[in-house]
Scaffold this motif. Sequence first.
Motif, PDB file in Angstrom:
ATOM      1  N   LYS A 484     -16.117   0.521   5.296  1.00 13.29           N
ATOM      2  CA  LYS A 484     -16.115   0.054   3.909  1.00 13.29           C
ATOM      3  C   LYS A 484     -15.532   1.096   2.946  1.00 13.29           C
ATOM      4  N   ALA A 485     -14.762   2.026   3.516  1.00 13.42           N
ATOM      5  CA  ALA A 485     -14.185   3.103   2.711  1.00 13.42           C
ATOM      6  C   ALA A 485     -12.680   2.995   2.580  1.00 13.42           C
ATOM      7  N   GLY A 486     -12.063   2.113   3.351  1.00 14.26           N
ATOM      8  CA  GLY A 486     -10.618   1.998   3.288  1.00 14.26           C
ATOM      9  C   GLY A 486     -10.080   1.062   4.346  1.00 14.26           C
ATOM     10  N   LEU A 487      -8.747   0.929   4.368  1.00 13.33           N
ATOM     11  CA  LEU A 487      -8.059   0.103   5.360  1.00 13.33           C
ATOM     12  C   LEU A 487      -7.278   1.006   6.303  1.00 13.33           C
ATOM     13  N   ALA A 488      -7.439   0.779   7.593  1.00 14.41           N
ATOM     14  CA  ALA A 488      -6.812   1.646   8.590  1.00 14.41           C
ATOM     15  C   ALA A 488      -5.896   0.868   9.519  1.00 14.41           C
ATOM     16  N   ARG A 489      -4.797   1.510   9.894  1.00  9.57           N
ATOM     17  CA  ARG A 489      -3.915   1.047  10.968  1.00  9.57           C
ATOM     18  C   ARG A 489      -3.758   2.234  11.906  1.00  9.57           C
ATOM     19  N   THR A 490      -4.025   2.038  13.182  1.00 12.69           N
ATOM     20  CA  THR A 490      -3.981   3.178  14.100  1.00 12.69           C
ATOM     21  C   THR A 490      -3.509   2.756  15.487  1.00 12.69           C
ATOM     22  N   SER A 491      -2.715   3.613  16.110  1.00 15.12           N
ATOM     23  CA  SER A 491      -2.231   3.358  17.462  1.00 15.12           C
ATOM     24  C   SER A 491      -1.635   4.630  18.046  1.00 15.12           C
ATOM     25  N   ASN A 492      -1.992   4.941  19.283  1.00 18.41           N
ATOM     26  CA  ASN A 492      -1.386   6.045  20.021  1.00 18.41           C
ATOM     27  C   ASN A 492      -1.403   7.366  19.251  1.00 18.41           C
ATOM     28  N   GLY A 493      -2.531   7.633  18.600  1.00 18.35           N
ATOM     29  CA  GLY A 493      -2.695   8.905  17.916  1.00 18.35           C
ATOM     30  C   GLY A 493      -2.187   8.944  16.485  1.00 18.35           C
ATOM     31  N   PHE A 494      -1.610   7.858  16.002  1.00 18.52           N
ATOM     32  CA  PHE A 494      -1.065   7.818  14.638  1.00 18.52           C
ATOM     33  C   PHE A 494      -1.921   6.882  13.791  1.00 18.52           C
ATOM     34  N   THR A 495      -2.357   7.365  12.635  1.00 21.86           N
ATOM     35  CA  THR A 495      -3.209   6.559  11.758  1.00 21.86           C
ATOM     36  C   THR A 495      -2.713   6.629  10.324  1.00 21.86           C
ATOM     37  N   PHE A 496      -2.665   5.466   9.688  1.00 20.63           N
ATOM     38  CA  PHE A 496      -2.503   5.425   8.234  1.00 20.63           C
ATOM     39  C   PHE A 496      -3.781   4.851   7.644  1.00 20.63           C
ATOM     40  N   LEU A 497      -4.349   5.561   6.668  1.00 13.68           N
ATOM     41  CA  LEU A 497      -5.603   5.153   6.058  1.00 13.68           C
ATOM     42  C   LEU A 497      -5.451   5.062   4.545  1.00 13.68           C
ATOM     43  N   GLN A 498      -5.633   3.873   4.014  1.00 13.76           N
ATOM     44  CA  GLN A 498      -5.692   3.648   2.568  1.00 13.76           C
ATOM     45  C   GLN A 498      -7.140   3.843   2.145  1.00 13.76           C
ATOM     46  N   VAL A 499      -7.380   4.851   1.309  1.00 12.20           N
ATOM     47  CA  VAL A 499      -8.746   5.180   0.904  1.00 12.20           C
ATOM     48  C   VAL A 499      -9.080   4.466  -0.403  1.00 12.20           C
ATOM     49  N   TYR A 500     -10.112   3.651  -0.368  1.00  8.34           N
ATOM     50  CA  TYR A 500     -10.528   2.920  -1.561  1.00  8.34           C
ATOM     51  C   TYR A 500     -10.962   3.885  -2.673  1.00  8.34           C
ATOM     52  N   ASP A 501     -10.544   3.567  -3.888  1.00 14.82           N
ATOM     53  CA  ASP A 501     -11.017   4.268  -5.091  1.00 14.82           C
ATOM     54  C   ASP A 501     -10.809   5.777  -5.032  1.00 14.82           C
ATOM     55  N   GLY A 502      -9.777   6.176  -4.354  1.00 13.43           N
ATOM     56  CA  GLY A 502      -9.416   7.590  -4.310  1.00 13.43           C
ATOM     57  C   GLY A 502      -8.130   7.816  -5.071  1.00 13.43           C
ATOM     58  N   GLY A 503      -8.051   8.915  -5.782  1.00 12.82           N
ATOM     59  CA  GLY A 503      -6.824   9.283  -6.454  1.00 12.82           C
ATOM     60  C   GLY A 503      -6.004  10.228  -5.600  1.00 12.82           C
ATOM     61  N   HIS A 504      -5.217  11.064  -6.247  1.00  9.95           N
ATOM     62  CA  HIS A 504      -4.347  12.005  -5.556  1.00  9.95           C
ATOM     63  C   HIS A 504      -5.157  13.010  -4.734  1.00  9.95           C
ATOM     64  N   MET A 505      -6.314  13.415  -5.271  1.00  6.92           N
ATOM     65  CA  MET A 505      -7.177  14.370  -4.586  1.00  6.92           C
ATOM     66  C   MET A 505      -8.362  13.615  -3.982  1.00  6.92           C
ATOM     67  N   VAL A 506      -8.152  13.030  -2.817  1.00  5.06           N
ATOM     68  CA  VAL A 506      -9.165  12.206  -2.171  1.00  5.06           C
ATOM     69  C   VAL A 506     -10.483  12.957  -1.952  1.00  5.06           C
ATOM     70  N   PRO A 507     -10.477  14.224  -1.497  1.00  2.00           N
ATOM     71  CA  PRO A 507     -11.761  14.906  -1.294  1.00  2.00           C
ATOM     72  C   PRO A 507     -12.579  15.059  -2.570  1.00  2.00           C
ATOM     73  N   SER A 508     -11.908  15.097  -3.739  1.00  2.00           N
ATOM     74  CA  SER A 508     -12.640  15.163  -5.005  1.00  2.00           C
ATOM     75  C   SER A 508     -13.238  13.820  -5.376  1.00  2.00           C
ATOM     76  N   ASP A 509     -12.462  12.751  -5.184  1.00  2.00           N
ATOM     77  CA  ASP A 509     -12.890  11.414  -5.603  1.00  2.00           C
ATOM     78  C   ASP A 509     -13.826  10.742  -4.610  1.00  2.00           C
ATOM     79  N   GLN A 510     -13.609  11.012  -3.329  1.00  2.42           N
ATOM     80  CA  GLN A 510     -14.411  10.399  -2.271  1.00  2.42           C
ATOM     81  C   GLN A 510     -14.880  11.486  -1.298  1.00  2.42           C
TER      82      GLN A 510
END
Length: 527
Positions: A484-510
């Motif tokens: 419930k934190a984002g949308l993920a696509r992953t295969s063979n070691g490669f992942t793209f993760l869209q992080v919900y409600d995160g800005g440029h600095m994801v560790p600060s926002d989430q």
Amino acid sequence: MKFSALAFLGAATVVAADLSILSTKDDCNSIKDKGECVSSKDGDESCVWCECQAVPSVCVSKDQADSLPPGVFECSSPDGEFYFVEDKVHHLKENPMEKGSDFCDPASKSISGYMDISGSKYDENGENKHLFFWMFEKRNANLIESKEEIPFVVWLTGGPGCSSTLALLTENGPCSVNSDGESTTTNPYSWTEAAHVLWLDQPAGVGYSYGTESDTGEEMVAEDAYYFLQAFFQSHPEYAKSPLFIIGESYGGHYVPAISHRVWKGNQEKVKNTIELNFGGLAIGNGLTNPEEQYKWYPEMVYHNSHNITVVSESVYEAMKAAVPKCTALIHKCNSGDGPIADFACQGAFIACNLGLTSPYQATGLNPYDISKKCEHPPLCYDFSQVGKFLNLESTKKTLNVDEKHSHHWDSCNYGINMKFHHDWMTDFSGYVSDLLDAGFPALIYAGDLDFICNYLGNKAWTLGLDWKHKDEFNAAEVHEWKKAGLARTSNGFTFLQVYDGGHMVPSDQPENSLEMLKVFLSGGKF
């Protein structure tokens, strides 16, 4: 390691003088053969063979090797590994935080100081660039039996020209600076919950790092970072077997692939005086990696984003779309070759693309790092004054072992360094990610979906367009919600993760979700 003839000639008299301090009574000094020297003793009393092109090579004790001029001698230990002369490690200080103090996170072992870039073709003698770092061990590392299995993360803030120490104190480090600018509060979601983490101020001139020369492109950045890592892990072999992950954000979309690729190549080349770095993978947060693809998505981000926030009028949106073909044509030409024409196209792309595609956003007064907020404190939009106050305190500098004689006033970003990278801005580094994926290394591309400047739409697009051997499988992979934190696509070691409600600095926002994301990635878990 190669040194110029002029460097040796200029140092010859100094070398000769330093050799005079070697005691003839020392057993090592009487040995004239390299093989006999390095096999003569074991343990702390082992002899070291030091080669030099300016004067005859010598067999010395470890203490004597430490007194020889750095950048002039190449010294080998009994096990055949390169023996790092102590002077090459400038101002290195371990455990600067006293337990029970309120300075950052005293419960974790910390190391801070400088490493010289000795061996880099851009600074062979380690005299021109001195990179500052602040490293914390994983929390409760002393309770872990197999310490060699603890991941080791190197964090790179982008800019270009912004300090990674800023991220340590505002994003993913073990503490944050309080509003008084004189004290800190422990961060429960520090990335040191998952790994040893080293925050590196680079290139020289950024943060506390200093030098007589500065980098102007990713080849230089990658080379210098590679030799920084060589210096660090040879000086601290207790971390050398830990899996090494290179992670960064923003212009880290350039830095991370370039440095990771250099580490991979370095391991293949096995150049003399280097060790194999236990590279484990790479991650990029809201990065600029493939500008030709990513610049196409600025119009959509301000008009058709996941939060349904309409940032500009329809007429501005149409004007931005009309600017895309000219922009991407220039970026394509920039990446199509070398020489004056390509360089001119790179400079032209920087001007044309930003004028047509980012200036309309800036005119709104909104925060380019979070489309839901106003830009309250330009140019970075956030108030980092308390961090600047804290890092420029004499007590802080003393604790962190900062070289006050050479290091300048700490600033969050060095805009002079930033300007030197404008010709490099539009370079595509996604091909390096392809190489590393094809070689079997995992890669995570994550992006907060409120960021405009390195938005999730552009990052998603370049990951789908990436040419690598499992491209079809990745593109066909199901997009699913992750915790419930984002949308993920992953295969063979490669992942793209869209992080919900995160800005440029994801560790600060989430913070909590970003820590969980890191744990999954470092452990090889499934998103």
